[in-house]
Design a protein around this motif. Sequence first.
Motif, PDB file in Angstrom:
ATOM      1  N   VAL A   9      64.410 -11.318  41.213  1.00 57.23           N
ATOM      2  CA  VAL A   9      64.638 -10.921  42.606  1.00 57.23           C
ATOM      3  C   VAL A   9      63.282 -10.793  43.272  1.00 57.23           C
ATOM      4  O   VAL A   9      62.343 -10.236  42.689  1.00 57.23           O
ATOM      5  CB  VAL A   9      65.402  -9.571  42.687  1.00 57.23           C
ATOM      6  CG1 VAL A   9      65.549  -9.119  44.126  1.00 57.23           C
ATOM      7  CG2 VAL A   9      66.762  -9.673  42.016  1.00 57.23           C
ATOM      8  N   ARG A  10      63.194 -11.310  44.475  1.00 59.89           N
ATOM      9  CA  ARG A  10      61.972 -11.144  45.276  1.00 59.89           C
ATOM     10  C   ARG A  10      62.347 -10.372  46.530  1.00 59.89           C
ATOM     11  O   ARG A  10      63.278 -10.751  47.237  1.00 59.89           O
ATOM     12  CB  ARG A  10      61.389 -12.497  45.650  1.00 59.89           C
ATOM     13  CG  ARG A  10      60.853 -13.235  44.453  1.00 59.89           C
ATOM     14  CD  ARG A  10      59.579 -13.945  44.812  1.00 59.89           C
ATOM     15  NE  ARG A  10      58.965 -14.453  43.599  1.00 59.89           N
ATOM     16  CZ  ARG A  10      58.650 -15.712  43.410  1.00 59.89           C
ATOM     17  NH1 ARG A  10      58.889 -16.601  44.353  1.00 59.89           N
ATOM     18  NH2 ARG A  10      58.080 -16.091  42.292  1.00 59.89           N
ATOM     19  N   VAL A  11      61.600  -9.331  46.813  1.00 57.87           N
ATOM     20  CA  VAL A  11      61.871  -8.467  47.956  1.00 57.87           C
ATOM     21  C   VAL A  11      60.782  -8.685  49.001  1.00 57.87           C
ATOM     22  O   VAL A  11      59.599  -8.758  48.658  1.00 57.87           O
ATOM     23  CB  VAL A  11      61.910  -6.978  47.524  1.00 57.87           C
ATOM     24  CG1 VAL A  11      62.205  -6.075  48.695  1.00 57.87           C
ATOM     25  CG2 VAL A  11      62.933  -6.772  46.418  1.00 57.87           C
ATOM     26  N   ARG A  31      63.513  -5.462  53.811  1.00 57.19           N
ATOM     27  CA  ARG A  31      64.771  -5.747  54.516  1.00 57.19           C
ATOM     28  C   ARG A  31      65.551  -6.880  53.876  1.00 57.19           C
ATOM     29  O   ARG A  31      66.751  -7.006  54.079  1.00 57.19           O
ATOM     30  CB  ARG A  31      64.491  -6.110  55.971  1.00 57.19           C
ATOM     31  CG  ARG A  31      64.072  -4.939  56.803  1.00 57.19           C
ATOM     32  CD  ARG A  31      63.841  -5.383  58.230  1.00 57.19           C
ATOM     33  NE  ARG A  31      63.468  -4.254  59.039  1.00 57.19           N
ATOM     34  CZ  ARG A  31      63.985  -4.005  60.217  1.00 57.19           C
ATOM     35  NH1 ARG A  31      64.878  -4.803  60.734  1.00 57.19           N
ATOM     36  NH2 ARG A  31      63.603  -2.951  60.906  1.00 57.19           N
ATOM     37  N   TYR A  32      64.862  -7.734  53.131  1.00 63.16           N
ATOM     38  CA  TYR A  32      65.492  -8.915  52.561  1.00 63.16           C
ATOM     39  C   TYR A  32      65.177  -9.028  51.075  1.00 63.16           C
ATOM     40  O   TYR A  32      64.061  -8.715  50.650  1.00 63.16           O
ATOM     41  CB  TYR A  32      64.993 -10.190  53.270  1.00 63.16           C
ATOM     42  CG  TYR A  32      65.222 -10.142  54.751  1.00 63.16           C
ATOM     43  CD1 TYR A  32      66.460 -10.460  55.302  1.00 63.16           C
ATOM     44  CD2 TYR A  32      64.208  -9.745  55.612  1.00 63.16           C
ATOM     45  CE1 TYR A  32      66.675 -10.399  56.663  1.00 63.16           C
ATOM     46  CE2 TYR A  32      64.412  -9.672  56.989  1.00 63.16           C
ATOM     47  CZ  TYR A  32      65.651 -10.004  57.499  1.00 63.16           C
ATOM     48  OH  TYR A  32      65.869  -9.925  58.849  1.00 63.16           O
ATOM     49  N   ALA A  33      66.167  -9.494  50.330  1.00 66.74           N
ATOM     50  CA  ALA A  33      65.964  -9.740  48.907  1.00 66.74           C
ATOM     51  C   ALA A  33      66.506 -11.127  48.581  1.00 66.74           C
ATOM     52  O   ALA A  33      67.654 -11.437  48.895  1.00 66.74           O
ATOM     53  CB  ALA A  33      66.666  -8.683  48.078  1.00 66.74           C
ATOM     54  N   GLY A  56      80.748 -18.763  45.752  1.00 65.41           N
ATOM     55  CA  GLY A  56      81.378 -17.495  45.392  1.00 65.41           C
ATOM     56  C   GLY A  56      80.453 -16.313  45.642  1.00 65.41           C
ATOM     57  O   GLY A  56      80.868 -15.280  46.180  1.00 65.41           O
ATOM     58  N   LEU A  57      79.195 -16.457  45.257  1.00 67.20           N
ATOM     59  CA  LEU A  57      78.218 -15.386  45.497  1.00 67.20           C
ATOM     60  C   LEU A  57      77.990 -15.172  46.980  1.00 67.20           C
ATOM     61  O   LEU A  57      77.859 -14.036  47.445  1.00 67.20           O
ATOM     62  CB  LEU A  57      76.891 -15.706  44.816  1.00 67.20           C
ATOM     63  CG  LEU A  57      76.826 -15.488  43.316  1.00 67.20           C
ATOM     64  CD1 LEU A  57      75.499 -15.989  42.774  1.00 67.20           C
ATOM     65  CD2 LEU A  57      77.033 -14.031  42.969  1.00 67.20           C
ATOM     66  N   ASP A  58      77.927 -16.265  47.712  1.00 69.64           N
ATOM     67  CA  ASP A  58      77.713 -16.168  49.151  1.00 69.64           C
ATOM     68  C   ASP A  58      78.858 -15.393  49.817  1.00 69.64           C
ATOM     69  O   ASP A  58      78.628 -14.584  50.710  1.00 69.64           O
ATOM     70  CB  ASP A  58      77.578 -17.560  49.745  1.00 69.64           C
ATOM     71  CG  ASP A  58      76.762 -17.565  51.009  1.00 69.64           C
ATOM     72  OD1 ASP A  58      75.768 -16.824  51.077  1.00 69.64           O
ATOM     73  OD2 ASP A  58      77.129 -18.307  51.937  1.00 69.64           O
ATOM     74  N   SER A  59      80.078 -15.633  49.359  1.00 75.57           N
ATOM     75  CA  SER A  59      81.216 -14.927  49.956  1.00 75.57           C
ATOM     76  C   SER A  59      81.277 -13.464  49.513  1.00 75.57           C
ATOM     77  O   SER A  59      81.875 -12.639  50.197  1.00 75.57           O
ATOM     78  CB  SER A  59      82.530 -15.638  49.634  1.00 75.57           C
ATOM     79  OG  SER A  59      82.833 -15.514  48.276  1.00 75.57           O
ATOM     80  N   ALA A  60      80.635 -13.132  48.398  1.00 74.01           N
ATOM     81  CA  ALA A  60      80.641 -11.749  47.902  1.00 74.01           C
ATOM     82  C   ALA A  60      79.412 -10.961  48.355  1.00 74.01           C
ATOM     83  O   ALA A  60      79.246  -9.794  47.999  1.00 74.01           O
ATOM     84  CB  ALA A  60      80.702 -11.759  46.381  1.00 74.01           C
ATOM     85  N   LYS A  61      78.571 -11.585  49.159  1.00 74.07           N
ATOM     86  CA  LYS A  61      77.299 -10.988  49.578  1.00 74.07           C
ATOM     87  C   LYS A  61      77.454  -9.593  50.193  1.00 74.07           C
ATOM     88  O   LYS A  61      76.759  -8.651  49.814  1.00 74.07           O
ATOM     89  CB  LYS A  61      76.638 -11.926  50.587  1.00 74.07           C
ATOM     90  CG  LYS A  61      75.180 -11.824  50.677  1.00 74.07           C
ATOM     91  CD  LYS A  61      74.581 -12.688  51.744  1.00 74.07           C
ATOM     92  CE  LYS A  61      75.070 -14.116  51.776  1.00 74.07           C
ATOM     93  NZ  LYS A  61      74.201 -14.979  52.587  1.00 74.07           N
ATOM     94  N   THR A  95      70.113 -12.844  49.768  1.00 81.86           N
ATOM     95  CA  THR A  95      70.189 -14.293  49.832  1.00 81.86           C
ATOM     96  C   THR A  95      70.178 -14.793  48.394  1.00 81.86           C
ATOM     97  O   THR A  95      69.328 -14.372  47.603  1.00 81.86           O
ATOM     98  CB  THR A  95      68.977 -14.878  50.576  1.00 81.86           C
ATOM     99  OG1 THR A  95      68.897 -14.299  51.866  1.00 81.86           O
ATOM    100  CG2 THR A  95      69.089 -16.387  50.704  1.00 81.86           C
ATOM    101  N   PHE A  96      71.118 -15.649  48.052  1.00 82.70           N
ATOM    102  CA  PHE A  96      71.204 -16.164  46.689  1.00 82.70           C
ATOM    103  C   PHE A  96      70.673 -17.591  46.618  1.00 82.70           C
ATOM    104  O   PHE A  96      71.003 -18.424  47.448  1.00 82.70           O
ATOM    105  CB  PHE A  96      72.653 -16.121  46.190  1.00 82.70           C
ATOM    106  CG  PHE A  96      73.152 -14.724  45.982  1.00 82.70           C
ATOM    107  CD1 PHE A  96      72.879 -14.040  44.813  1.00 82.70           C
ATOM    108  CD2 PHE A  96      73.879 -14.080  46.963  1.00 82.70           C
ATOM    109  CE1 PHE A  96      73.324 -12.747  44.623  1.00 82.70           C
ATOM    110  CE2 PHE A  96      74.331 -12.789  46.786  1.00 82.70           C
ATOM    111  CZ  PHE A  96      74.049 -12.124  45.609  1.00 82.70           C
TER     112      PHE A  96
END
Length: 103
Positions: free
Chosen positions: A39-41, A46-48, A67-72, A93-94
Motif C-alpha cells: 500500500v502506498r499512502v 487522503r489517498y491510498a 469486484g474490488l472496485d465495486s467494494a471500495k 484505489t486498487f
Amino acid sequence: MAEKKRLERLAQQLQVELGALIESELDDPRVAMISVTRVRVSSDMRYARVYVSTLGSDTDHKTAMKGLDSAKSFLRSQLSHRLPHLRRTPELTFDYDDSVEQE
C-alpha cells in the motif's frame, strides 16, 4: 523523517487490515484468492493506492479488479471502524501488481 515513518506505519496498517477484510468480509466471488502486496499512502494521507495480486488468467485478474472496485466504499467504511484513530480514512484505489508474475 517522522512524517515518512508515520506514512509507512499507516501503509502497513492498511495492508494488514485490507487483507483481513478482503479475506473475511467480502462475499463477492469475483475477489477470491486476492493478496494485498503493498500500500502506498499519499503525503496528505487522503489517498491510498492498494496493490493486489491474484491467481488465475488475465480475465480473472480483470474480474477481481472490478469486484474490488465495486467494494471500495464498503472497505473504506470498514477501515474507518477498524482504525478509529485516523482523522480521515484514505480514498482507496486498487491496482493489479504483476511483479509476482515476473519472477
